[in-house]
Design a protein around this motif. Structure first.
Motif, short mmCIF file in Angstrom:
data_model
loop_
_atom_site.label_atom_id
_atom_site.label_comp_id
_atom_site.label_asym_id
_atom_site.label_seq_id
_atom_site.Cartn_x
_atom_site.Cartn_y
_atom_site.Cartn_z
N TYR A 132 4.51 -7.18 -12.44
CA TYR A 132 2.88 -6.96 -11.43
C TYR A 132 3.28 -6.30 -10.18
CZ TYR A 132 1.11 -9.92 -14.91
OH TYR A 132 1.22 -10.94 -15.94
N PHE A 133 2.09 -5.19 -9.78
CA PHE A 133 2.31 -4.31 -8.68
C PHE A 133 0.96 -4.36 -7.57
CE2 PHE A 133 2.57 -0.45 -6.70
CZ PHE A 133 3.18 -0.80 -5.23
N SER A 134 0.83 -4.01 -6.99
CA SER A 134 -0.68 -4.00 -6.30
C SER A 134 -0.21 -3.10 -4.41
CB SER A 134 -1.66 -5.48 -5.90
OG SER A 134 -2.35 -4.86 -5.96
N GLY A 166 -12.05 -9.44 -1.61
CA GLY A 166 -10.86 -8.20 -1.26
C GLY A 166 -9.14 -8.50 -1.15
N LYS A 167 -9.07 -9.64 -1.09
CA LYS A 167 -8.03 -9.60 0.65
C LYS A 167 -6.88 -10.00 -0.85
CE LYS A 167 -8.83 -14.77 0.03
NZ LYS A 167 -8.26 -15.14 -0.45
N ASP A 168 -7.54 -10.62 -2.05
CA ASP A 168 -6.45 -10.73 -2.95
C ASP A 168 -5.23 -9.73 -3.53
OD1 ASP A 168 -5.99 -13.65 -2.99
OD2 ASP A 168 -8.42 -12.91 -4.12
N VAL A 169 -5.76 -8.40 -3.10
CA VAL A 169 -5.31 -7.38 -3.76
C VAL A 169 -3.84 -7.13 -2.62
CG1 VAL A 169 -7.21 -6.31 -4.35
CG2 VAL A 169 -6.18 -5.73 -2.51
N PHE A 170 -3.38 -7.77 -1.74
CA PHE A 170 -2.16 -7.73 -1.43
C PHE A 170 -2.24 -9.13 -0.97
CE2 PHE A 170 -5.37 -7.31 2.03
CZ PHE A 170 -4.62 -7.92 3.51
N SER A 171 -0.55 -9.81 0.33
CA SER A 171 -0.37 -10.89 0.53
C SER A 171 -0.77 -10.38 2.03
CB SER A 171 0.89 -10.58 0.20
OG SER A 171 1.55 -12.58 1.53
N ARG A 172 -1.62 -11.29 2.56
CA ARG A 172 -2.21 -11.53 4.34
C ARG A 172 -1.00 -11.79 4.49
NH1 ARG A 172 -7.65 -14.70 4.48
NH2 ARG A 172 -6.05 -16.11 3.11
N ARG A 186 -2.20 -15.93 -6.05
CA ARG A 186 -3.18 -14.07 -6.55
C ARG A 186 -2.64 -12.99 -5.64
NH1 ARG A 186 -9.16 -14.15 -8.44
NH2 ARG A 186 -9.17 -15.63 -6.12
N ASP A 187 -2.36 -13.57 -4.31
CA ASP A 187 -2.11 -12.79 -3.14
C ASP A 187 -0.95 -13.43 -2.72
OD1 ASP A 187 -3.25 -14.94 -1.93
OD2 ASP A 187 -4.24 -14.43 -0.18
N LYS A 245 1.70 -3.54 3.22
CA LYS A 245 0.29 -3.80 1.97
C LYS A 245 0.58 -3.88 0.74
CE LYS A 245 -2.68 -1.48 5.85
NZ LYS A 245 -3.84 -0.16 5.72
N SER A 246 1.76 -3.95 0.21
CA SER A 246 2.42 -3.56 -1.74
C SER A 246 2.91 -5.32 -1.57
CB SER A 246 2.96 -2.72 -1.79
OG SER A 246 2.53 -1.79 -1.05
#
Length: 485
Positions: free
Chosen positions: A108-110, A127-133, A212-213, A142-143
Protein backbone atom coordinates in the motif's frame (compact mmCIF):
# COMPACT_ATOMS: atom_id res chain seq x y z
CA UNK A 1 15.63 6.99 -6.48
CA UNK A 2 13.65 7.32 -3.24
CA UNK A 3 11.17 4.75 -1.93
CA UNK A 4 8.09 6.73 -3.03
CA UNK A 5 9.26 6.96 -6.66
CA UNK A 6 10.19 3.28 -6.71
CA UNK A 7 6.78 2.31 -5.39
CA UNK A 8 4.93 4.52 -7.92
CA UNK A 9 6.99 2.99 -10.73
CA UNK A 10 6.13 -0.49 -9.46
CA UNK A 11 2.40 0.32 -9.32
CA UNK A 12 2.45 1.82 -12.82
CA UNK A 13 4.14 -1.30 -14.22
CA UNK A 14 1.55 -3.48 -12.52
CA UNK A 15 -1.27 -1.40 -14.06
CA UNK A 16 0.11 -1.99 -17.54
CA UNK A 17 0.58 -5.70 -16.87
CA UNK A 18 -2.85 -6.22 -15.35
CA UNK A 19 -4.62 -4.16 -18.01
CA UNK A 20 -3.04 -6.30 -20.74
CA UNK A 21 -3.72 -9.67 -19.13
CA UNK A 22 -7.30 -8.98 -18.12
CA UNK A 23 -8.43 -6.56 -20.84
CA UNK A 24 -10.98 -9.01 -22.24
CA UNK A 25 -12.65 -9.83 -18.91
CA UNK A 26 -16.38 -9.16 -18.83
CA UNK A 27 -16.59 -9.46 -15.05
CA UNK A 28 -14.37 -7.33 -12.83
CA UNK A 29 -11.72 -9.32 -10.99
CA UNK A 30 -12.67 -7.63 -7.77
CA UNK A 31 -15.08 -4.94 -6.68
CA UNK A 32 -15.62 -2.54 -3.79
CA UNK A 33 -18.77 -2.50 -1.67
CA UNK A 34 -20.15 0.61 0.02
CA UNK A 35 -18.72 -0.57 3.36
CA UNK A 36 -15.25 -0.58 1.75
CA UNK A 37 -14.87 -4.36 1.81
CA UNK A 38 -13.50 -5.98 -1.34
CA UNK A 39 -15.30 -8.72 -3.27
CA UNK A 40 -12.91 -11.05 -5.12
CA UNK A 41 -14.89 -12.31 -8.12
CA UNK A 42 -11.96 -14.15 -9.67
CA UNK A 43 -9.37 -16.04 -7.63
CA UNK A 44 -6.54 -18.47 -8.51
CA UNK A 45 -7.40 -22.15 -8.84
CA UNK A 46 -5.76 -25.09 -7.09
CA UNK A 47 -2.55 -26.46 -8.63
CA UNK A 48 -0.64 -29.75 -8.46
CA UNK A 49 2.91 -28.56 -7.72
CA UNK A 50 4.67 -25.92 -5.65
CA UNK A 51 6.06 -23.80 -8.50
CA UNK A 52 2.62 -23.38 -10.05
CA UNK A 53 1.48 -21.64 -6.85
CA UNK A 54 3.44 -18.62 -8.05
CA UNK A 55 2.93 -18.92 -11.82
CA UNK A 56 -0.85 -19.21 -11.48
CA UNK A 57 -1.28 -16.50 -8.88
CA UNK A 58 -3.19 -13.29 -9.56
CA UNK A 59 -2.50 -9.59 -9.04
CA UNK A 60 -5.16 -7.11 -7.97
CA UNK A 61 -4.40 -3.42 -8.36
CA UNK A 62 -6.03 -0.27 -7.07
CA UNK A 63 -5.42 3.41 -7.63
CA UNK A 64 -7.25 5.85 -5.41
CA UNK A 65 -7.49 9.48 -4.46
CA UNK A 66 -9.20 10.85 -1.38
CA UNK A 67 -9.87 14.52 -0.61
CA UNK A 68 -11.13 15.82 2.73
CA UNK A 69 -12.61 19.24 3.41
CA UNK A 70 -13.44 20.13 7.02
CA UNK A 71 -15.22 23.42 7.68
CA UNK A 72 -15.85 24.82 11.14
CA UNK A 73 -18.74 27.27 11.33
CA UNK A 74 -16.56 29.31 13.68
CA UNK A 75 -12.79 29.05 13.77
CA UNK A 76 -10.70 29.67 16.87
CA UNK A 77 -7.22 29.00 18.22
CA UNK A 78 -7.74 25.24 18.11
CA UNK A 79 -10.13 24.91 15.13
CA UNK A 80 -8.97 25.51 11.57
CA UNK A 81 -11.01 24.79 8.45
CA UNK A 82 -8.79 22.86 6.07
CA UNK A 83 -8.39 20.70 2.97
CA UNK A 84 -6.12 17.68 2.68
CA UNK A 85 -5.79 15.12 -0.11
CA UNK A 86 -4.19 11.74 -0.52
CA UNK A 87 -3.05 9.95 -3.67
CA UNK A 88 -1.91 6.34 -3.75
CA UNK A 89 -3.00 2.79 -4.23
CA UNK A 90 -2.34 -0.85 -3.54
CA UNK A 91 -1.12 -3.99 -5.24
CA UNK A 92 -2.38 -7.33 -3.91
CA UNK A 93 -1.15 -10.78 -4.90
CA UNK A 94 -2.94 -14.07 -4.27
CA UNK A 95 -1.09 -17.28 -4.98
CA UNK A 96 -2.74 -20.42 -6.27
CA UNK A 97 -3.61 -23.13 -3.73
CA UNK A 98 -1.29 -26.13 -3.38
CA UNK A 99 -2.06 -28.94 -0.92
CA UNK A 100 -4.38 -26.63 1.00
CA UNK A 101 -1.83 -23.80 1.28
CA UNK A 102 -1.80 -20.37 -0.37
CA UNK A 103 -0.50 -16.94 0.52
CA UNK A 104 -1.56 -13.33 0.11
CA UNK A 105 0.41 -10.08 0.14
CA UNK A 106 -0.65 -6.46 -0.09
CA UNK A 107 1.54 -3.42 -0.72
CA UNK A 108 0.00 0.00 0.00
CA UNK A 109 1.11 3.53 -0.75
CA UNK A 110 -0.22 6.97 0.16
CA UNK A 111 1.08 10.47 -0.47
CA UNK A 112 -0.53 13.39 1.40
CA UNK A 113 -0.98 16.92 0.09
CA UNK A 114 -1.63 19.71 2.59
CA UNK A 115 -0.19 23.04 3.70
CA UNK A 116 1.29 22.80 7.19
CA UNK A 117 1.29 26.60 7.51
CA UNK A 118 -2.47 26.96 7.02
CA UNK A 119 -3.44 23.47 8.24
CA UNK A 120 -1.28 22.44 11.22
CA UNK A 121 -0.94 18.69 11.50
CA UNK A 122 -2.33 18.57 15.03
CA UNK A 123 -5.60 20.19 13.90
CA UNK A 124 -6.35 17.91 10.95
CA UNK A 125 -9.54 15.89 11.31
CA UNK A 126 -10.63 12.97 9.09
CA UNK A 127 -7.88 13.54 6.52
CA UNK A 128 -5.09 12.90 9.01
CA UNK A 129 -5.13 9.21 8.06
CA UNK A 130 -3.73 9.70 4.54
CA UNK A 131 -0.22 9.97 6.06
CA UNK A 132 1.58 9.19 9.31
CA UNK A 133 1.54 12.19 11.64
CA UNK A 134 4.25 10.52 13.72
CA UNK A 135 6.57 10.09 10.72
CA UNK A 136 5.86 13.61 9.50
CA UNK A 137 6.64 15.38 12.77
CA UNK A 138 9.83 13.34 13.26
CA UNK A 139 11.12 13.07 9.68
CA UNK A 140 9.03 15.42 7.53
CA UNK A 141 7.77 12.53 5.40
CA UNK A 142 4.26 12.95 3.99
CA UNK A 143 4.22 9.49 2.37
CA UNK A 144 3.53 5.97 3.57
CA UNK A 145 4.68 2.78 1.81
CA UNK A 146 3.85 -0.31 3.84
CA UNK A 147 3.44 -4.05 3.62
CA UNK A 148 -0.17 -3.98 4.76
CA UNK A 149 -0.90 -7.69 4.28
CA UNK A 150 1.32 -10.76 4.33
CA UNK A 151 -0.22 -14.04 5.44
CA UNK A 152 -0.30 -17.76 4.75
CA UNK A 153 -3.64 -19.55 4.55
CA UNK A 154 -4.43 -23.23 5.04
CA UNK A 155 -7.72 -24.69 3.78
CA UNK A 156 -7.04 -28.38 4.32
CA UNK A 157 -9.91 -28.88 6.76
CA UNK A 158 -13.54 -29.07 5.65
CA UNK A 159 -15.03 -25.58 5.25
CA UNK A 160 -12.30 -24.15 7.49
CA UNK A 161 -9.66 -21.52 6.77
CA UNK A 162 -6.65 -20.72 8.99
CA UNK A 163 -4.63 -17.57 8.30
CA UNK A 164 -1.31 -16.62 9.88
CA UNK A 165 0.36 -13.24 9.42
CA UNK A 166 -0.57 -9.61 8.81
CA UNK A 167 -4.15 -9.43 7.56
CA UNK A 168 -7.52 -7.74 7.50
CA UNK A 169 -9.66 -9.11 10.34
CA UNK A 170 -13.39 -8.52 9.85
CA UNK A 171 -15.29 -9.28 13.05
CA UNK A 172 -17.80 -7.39 15.16
CA UNK A 173 -15.03 -5.76 17.19
CA UNK A 174 -12.34 -5.45 14.50
CA UNK A 175 -12.62 -3.98 11.01
CA UNK A 176 -10.33 -3.05 8.15
CA UNK A 177 -12.38 0.19 7.89
CA UNK A 178 -10.58 1.10 4.65
CA UNK A 179 -12.16 4.55 4.33
CA UNK A 180 -8.93 6.50 3.91
CA UNK A 181 -5.92 5.13 1.95
CA UNK A 182 -4.54 2.14 3.88
CA UNK A 183 -6.70 -0.32 5.84
CA UNK A 184 -6.51 -1.19 9.51
CA UNK A 185 -4.60 -4.50 9.79
CA UNK A 186 -3.48 -6.97 12.45
CA UNK A 187 -0.58 -9.36 12.99
CA UNK A 188 -2.67 -12.38 13.88
CA UNK A 189 -3.72 -15.97 13.58
CA UNK A 190 -7.35 -16.33 12.54
CA UNK A 191 -9.50 -19.45 12.25
CA UNK A 192 -12.80 -19.27 10.38
CA UNK A 193 -15.08 -22.27 9.97
CA UNK A 194 -18.45 -23.03 8.37
CA UNK A 195 -18.24 -26.74 9.14
CA UNK A 196 -21.36 -26.55 11.29
CA UNK A 197 -24.54 -26.21 9.24
CA UNK A 198 -25.94 -22.64 9.00
CA UNK A 199 -23.16 -21.43 11.31
CA UNK A 200 -20.07 -19.27 10.85
CA UNK A 201 -17.42 -19.17 13.58
CA UNK A 202 -14.32 -16.99 13.70
CA UNK A 203 -11.63 -17.10 16.39
CA UNK A 204 -8.68 -14.71 16.27
CA UNK A 205 -5.54 -14.07 18.29
CA UNK A 206 -4.33 -10.56 17.45
CA UNK A 207 -0.81 -9.86 18.65
CA UNK A 208 -0.34 -6.42 17.07
CA UNK A 209 -2.35 -3.78 15.24
CA UNK A 210 -1.38 -1.31 12.53
CA UNK A 211 -3.80 1.58 12.28
CA UNK A 212 -4.50 3.28 8.97
CA UNK A 213 -2.10 6.20 9.53
CA UNK A 214 0.79 4.12 10.89
CA UNK A 215 3.80 2.58 9.18
CA UNK A 216 4.69 0.31 12.12
CA UNK A 217 2.66 -2.17 14.16
CA UNK A 218 1.80 -1.32 17.76
CA UNK A 219 0.07 -2.62 20.86
CA UNK A 220 -3.69 -3.22 20.60
CA UNK A 221 -4.52 -1.43 23.87
CA UNK A 222 -1.71 0.86 24.99
CA UNK A 223 -1.60 4.65 24.60
CA UNK A 224 2.01 5.66 24.08
CA UNK A 225 3.64 8.42 26.12
CA UNK A 226 7.12 9.89 26.57
CA UNK A 227 8.28 6.82 28.50
CA UNK A 228 7.33 4.59 25.57
CA UNK A 229 9.08 6.61 22.85
CA UNK A 230 11.54 9.47 23.22
CA UNK A 231 10.69 11.03 19.86
CA UNK A 232 8.21 13.83 19.13
CA UNK A 233 4.50 13.11 19.63
CA UNK A 234 4.96 9.59 21.06
CA UNK A 235 1.20 9.03 21.37
CA UNK A 236 0.96 8.98 17.56
CA UNK A 237 3.17 5.88 17.45
CA UNK A 238 0.94 3.70 19.64
CA UNK A 239 -2.77 3.03 19.49
CA UNK A 240 -3.98 6.61 18.98
CA UNK A 241 -7.35 5.74 17.49
CA UNK A 242 -10.08 8.30 18.17
CA UNK A 243 -11.82 5.75 20.42
CA UNK A 244 -8.67 4.58 22.23
CA UNK A 245 -8.72 4.67 26.04
CA UNK A 246 -6.20 7.45 26.65
CA UNK A 247 -5.87 6.58 30.33
CA UNK A 248 -4.23 3.23 29.50
CA UNK A 249 -0.82 4.78 28.92
CA UNK A 250 2.49 2.98 28.76
CA UNK A 251 3.48 4.52 32.10
CA UNK A 252 0.21 3.65 33.85
CA UNK A 253 0.26 0.05 32.61
CA UNK A 254 3.89 -0.40 33.67
CA UNK A 255 3.18 1.04 37.11
CA UNK A 256 0.31 -1.45 37.52
CA UNK A 257 2.53 -4.36 36.51
CA UNK A 258 0.59 -5.01 33.29
CA UNK A 259 1.91 -6.12 29.93
CA UNK A 260 1.99 -3.16 27.51
CA UNK A 261 1.78 -5.58 24.58
CA UNK A 262 -1.17 -7.71 25.67
CA UNK A 263 -2.95 -9.44 22.76
CA UNK A 264 -6.56 -9.06 21.68
CA UNK A 265 -8.51 -12.32 21.50
CA UNK A 266 -11.75 -12.19 19.52
CA UNK A 267 -14.57 -14.67 18.96
CA UNK A 268 -17.45 -14.24 16.47
CA UNK A 269 -20.50 -16.46 15.97
CA UNK A 270 -23.36 -16.27 13.45
CA UNK A 271 -26.20 -18.78 13.10
CA UNK A 272 -29.23 -19.03 10.76
CA UNK A 273 -30.59 -22.44 11.78
CA UNK A 274 -34.05 -21.03 12.50
CA UNK A 275 -35.91 -19.71 9.48
CA UNK A 276 -35.80 -15.90 9.22
CA UNK A 277 -33.84 -15.59 12.50
CA UNK A 278 -30.20 -14.46 12.50
CA UNK A 279 -28.27 -14.86 15.75
CA UNK A 280 -24.97 -13.00 16.21
CA UNK A 281 -22.66 -13.22 19.19
CA UNK A 282 -19.20 -11.79 19.77
CA UNK A 283 -16.62 -11.62 22.52
CA UNK A 284 -13.25 -10.00 23.04
CA UNK A 285 -10.70 -9.99 25.82
CA UNK A 286 -7.42 -8.20 26.43
CA UNK A 287 -6.05 -10.43 29.22
CA UNK A 288 -5.81 -8.83 32.68
CA UNK A 289 -7.35 -5.61 31.41
CA UNK A 290 -10.79 -5.75 29.80
CA UNK A 291 -13.42 -7.99 28.16
CA UNK A 292 -16.71 -7.45 26.35
CA UNK A 293 -19.54 -9.66 25.07
CA UNK A 294 -22.30 -8.98 22.54
CA UNK A 295 -25.53 -10.81 21.64
CA UNK A 296 -27.79 -9.75 18.77
CA UNK A 297 -31.02 -11.13 17.33
CA UNK A 298 -32.63 -10.10 14.03
CA UNK A 299 -35.87 -11.63 12.74
CA UNK A 300 -37.21 -11.05 9.22
CA UNK A 301 -40.96 -10.94 8.60
CA UNK A 302 -41.72 -11.35 4.89
CA UNK A 303 -44.85 -9.66 3.64
CA UNK A 304 -46.35 -9.01 0.22
CA UNK A 305 -43.65 -7.16 -1.71
CA UNK A 306 -41.63 -6.03 1.30
CA UNK A 307 -40.13 -7.21 4.59
CA UNK A 308 -39.77 -5.93 8.14
CA UNK A 309 -36.87 -7.00 10.37
CA UNK A 310 -36.86 -6.07 14.06
CA UNK A 311 -33.49 -6.39 15.79
CA UNK A 312 -32.01 -6.05 19.26
CA UNK A 313 -28.41 -5.93 20.52
CA UNK A 314 -27.02 -6.20 24.06
CA UNK A 315 -23.42 -5.56 25.12
CA UNK A 316 -21.84 -6.24 28.50
CA UNK A 317 -18.37 -4.93 29.36
CA UNK A 318 -16.30 -6.59 32.10
CA UNK A 319 -13.55 -4.65 33.84
CA UNK A 320 -10.39 -6.51 34.85
CA UNK A 321 -8.19 -3.75 36.32
CA UNK A 322 -8.31 -1.46 33.24
CA UNK A 323 -10.73 0.90 35.02
CA UNK A 324 -8.53 1.06 38.10
CA UNK A 325 -5.56 1.94 35.88
CA UNK A 326 -7.10 4.33 33.37
CA UNK A 327 -10.53 5.36 34.64
CA UNK A 328 -14.11 4.93 33.45
CA UNK A 329 -13.88 7.25 30.41
CA UNK A 330 -11.97 6.52 27.22
CA UNK A 331 -10.69 10.12 27.08
CA UNK A 332 -9.00 9.61 30.45
CA UNK A 333 -11.31 11.88 32.46
CA UNK A 334 -13.49 10.84 35.40
CA UNK A 335 -15.82 13.83 35.98
CA UNK A 336 -19.48 12.86 36.25
CA UNK A 337 -18.95 9.08 36.48
CA UNK A 338 -20.67 7.22 39.32
CA UNK A 339 -17.66 4.95 39.76
CA UNK A 340 -14.74 6.79 38.17
CA UNK A 341 -12.42 3.76 38.36
CA UNK A 342 -14.60 0.98 36.96
CA UNK A 343 -15.08 0.03 33.32
CA UNK A 344 -18.00 -2.34 33.98
CA UNK A 345 -20.74 -1.20 31.62
CA UNK A 346 -23.66 -2.19 29.37
CA UNK A 347 -25.43 -1.12 26.21
CA UNK A 348 -28.79 -1.98 24.68
CA UNK A 349 -29.90 -1.18 21.15
CA UNK A 350 -33.00 -1.83 19.08
CA UNK A 351 -34.01 -1.22 15.50
CA UNK A 352 -36.58 -1.99 12.87
CA UNK A 353 -35.53 -2.36 9.24
CA UNK A 354 -37.99 -2.23 6.38
CA UNK A 355 -37.10 -3.14 2.79
CA UNK A 356 -39.11 -2.52 -0.35
CA UNK A 357 -37.74 -2.96 -3.85
CA UNK A 358 -34.51 -0.86 -3.96
CA UNK A 359 -35.20 0.97 -0.69
CA UNK A 360 -34.27 0.18 2.91
CA UNK A 361 -35.37 2.17 5.96
CA UNK A 362 -33.56 1.64 9.26
CA UNK A 363 -34.90 3.23 12.46
CA UNK A 364 -32.56 2.61 15.40
CA UNK A 365 -32.03 3.40 19.08
CA UNK A 366 -29.13 2.79 21.44
CA UNK A 367 -28.49 3.44 25.13
CA UNK A 368 -25.25 3.11 27.04
CA UNK A 369 -25.92 2.71 30.75
CA UNK A 370 -24.74 5.37 33.21
CA UNK A 371 -21.72 3.29 34.20
CA UNK A 372 -18.63 3.53 31.96
CA UNK A 373 -17.67 4.14 28.34
CA UNK A 374 -17.42 1.19 25.97
CA UNK A 375 -13.84 0.52 24.88
CA UNK A 376 -13.49 -0.82 21.32
CA UNK A 377 -10.63 1.02 19.55
CA UNK A 378 -10.17 -1.49 16.70
CA UNK A 379 -12.52 0.18 14.16
CA UNK A 380 -15.47 -2.05 15.07
CA UNK A 381 -18.26 0.17 16.34
CA UNK A 382 -20.72 -1.03 19.05
CA UNK A 383 -23.57 1.05 17.63
CA UNK A 384 -22.97 0.07 13.97
CA UNK A 385 -26.16 -0.76 12.11
CA UNK A 386 -28.23 0.98 14.78
CA UNK A 387 -27.10 4.53 15.53
CA UNK A 388 -23.66 4.77 13.96
CA UNK A 389 -23.07 7.57 11.43
CA UNK A 390 -19.83 8.77 9.85
CA UNK A 391 -17.26 9.78 12.47
CA UNK A 392 -19.77 9.67 15.36
CA UNK A 393 -18.75 7.90 18.57
CA UNK A 394 -21.90 7.54 20.65
CA UNK A 395 -21.00 4.86 23.16
CA UNK A 396 -20.05 7.07 26.10
CA UNK A 397 -21.73 6.42 29.45
CA UNK A 398 -25.29 7.71 29.91
CA UNK A 399 -25.75 8.40 26.20
CA UNK A 400 -28.90 7.75 24.20
CA UNK A 401 -29.02 7.98 20.41
CA UNK A 402 -31.77 7.88 17.79
CA UNK A 403 -31.21 7.47 14.07
CA UNK A 404 -33.32 7.21 10.92
CA UNK A 405 -31.51 6.01 7.81
CA UNK A 406 -32.70 5.51 4.23
CA UNK A 407 -30.64 3.73 1.58
CA UNK A 408 -31.33 3.15 -2.12
CA UNK A 409 -29.79 0.73 -4.65
CA UNK A 410 -27.82 -1.40 -2.23
CA UNK A 411 -26.22 -4.62 -3.54
CA UNK A 412 -23.65 -7.21 -2.51
CA UNK A 413 -21.64 -7.26 -5.74
CA UNK A 414 -19.87 -3.93 -5.30
CA UNK A 415 -20.82 -2.54 -8.72
CA UNK A 416 -23.22 0.39 -8.46
CA UNK A 417 -24.32 1.26 -11.98
CA UNK A 418 -27.42 2.73 -10.35
CA UNK A 419 -26.25 5.30 -7.85
CA UNK A 420 -26.21 4.13 -4.23
CA UNK A 421 -27.63 6.79 -1.94
CA UNK A 422 -27.55 6.81 1.86
CA UNK A 423 -29.15 9.50 4.01
CA UNK A 424 -29.55 9.62 7.77
CA UNK A 425 -30.44 11.86 10.69
CA UNK A 426 -28.84 11.07 14.05
CA UNK A 427 -29.73 12.66 17.38
CA UNK A 428 -27.38 12.05 20.30
CA UNK A 429 -28.61 12.79 23.82
CA UNK A 430 -25.34 13.11 25.74
CA UNK A 431 -24.54 13.61 29.43
CA UNK A 432 -23.65 17.25 30.09
CA UNK A 433 -22.36 16.29 33.57
CA UNK A 434 -19.53 14.45 31.80
CA UNK A 435 -18.63 17.42 29.64
CA UNK A 436 -20.49 16.07 26.59
CA UNK A 437 -23.17 17.79 24.57
CA UNK A 438 -26.28 16.95 22.55
CA UNK A 439 -25.97 16.87 18.78
CA UNK A 440 -27.97 16.47 15.58
CA UNK A 441 -25.92 14.91 12.78
CA UNK A 442 -27.05 14.92 9.15
CA UNK A 443 -25.37 12.53 6.70
CA UNK A 444 -25.65 12.09 2.94
CA UNK A 445 -23.54 9.67 0.90
CA UNK A 446 -23.32 8.66 -2.78
CA UNK A 447 -21.48 5.79 -4.52
CA UNK A 448 -21.49 5.03 -8.24
CA UNK A 449 -19.48 3.06 -10.80
CA UNK A 450 -19.18 4.65 -14.22
CA UNK A 451 -21.40 2.94 -16.77
CA UNK A 452 -18.74 2.82 -19.51
CA UNK A 453 -15.90 2.05 -17.08
CA UNK A 454 -17.30 -0.04 -14.26
CA UNK A 455 -13.93 -0.50 -12.54
CA UNK A 456 -13.88 3.25 -11.80
CA UNK A 457 -15.97 4.20 -8.78
CA UNK A 458 -16.54 7.59 -7.15
CA UNK A 459 -17.86 8.42 -3.69
CA UNK A 460 -19.08 11.59 -2.03
CA UNK A 461 -19.81 11.69 1.71
CA UNK A 462 -21.18 14.70 3.58
CA UNK A 463 -21.78 15.05 7.29
CA UNK A 464 -23.00 18.15 9.13
CA UNK A 465 -22.95 18.44 12.93
CA UNK A 466 -25.43 20.79 14.61
CA UNK A 467 -24.45 20.83 18.26
CA UNK A 468 -25.31 22.53 21.53
CA UNK A 469 -21.64 23.13 22.23
CA UNK A 470 -20.38 26.62 21.46
CA UNK A 471 -18.50 26.88 18.14
CA UNK A 472 -18.70 23.10 17.49
CA UNK A 473 -20.93 23.06 14.37
CA UNK A 474 -19.02 21.69 11.39
CA UNK A 475 -19.14 20.23 7.87
CA UNK A 476 -17.16 17.07 7.03
CA UNK A 477 -16.93 16.51 3.25
CA UNK A 478 -15.07 13.62 1.59
CA UNK A 479 -14.64 12.85 -2.11
CA UNK A 480 -12.96 9.66 -3.27
CA UNK A 481 -12.13 7.94 -6.57
CA UNK A 482 -11.16 4.26 -6.82
CA UNK A 483 -9.91 2.47 -9.93
CA UNK A 484 -9.64 -1.30 -9.55
CA UNK A 485 -7.76 -3.43 -12.07
Amino acid sequence: MNKSIKFITFIASAVCFASTVYADDDVSKYTLKTNYQLVFNKTPKSVDNFSDMFKNGMFYGRLRSNTFYFKWDKENSSQDSHTISGLGGSLLYKSANFSGFDFHTGLYFSKAFFDQNSSPVNRLKAGKDVFSRYDYTNTGNKSMAVLGEAYVSYKGFAKTDIKLGRQLVETFYTKSNDTKMIPNTFDAIVLESKAISDTNIKLAYLAKQKLRDHTQSHSVLMYADANAFSSLNPSWNGNDDSAMHKGLTYTALKAAGKDTDSPLIVFDFQNKSIDNLKVDAAFYTVPELLSEAMLELNYKVKLAGFSISPGVRYIKQFDDDAGKIGGAAYDGTTDGYKDPFSLDSQMIAARIVGTYDIYKLNIGYSKVFDEADLITPWRGFPTSGYTRSMARYNWMANTKSYRMELTMNSNKKGIYKDMFIQASILHTDADENKGKYDENYYYLGFVQNLEDMQDLQWRLRLGYADTKKTDADSLDARFEINYLF
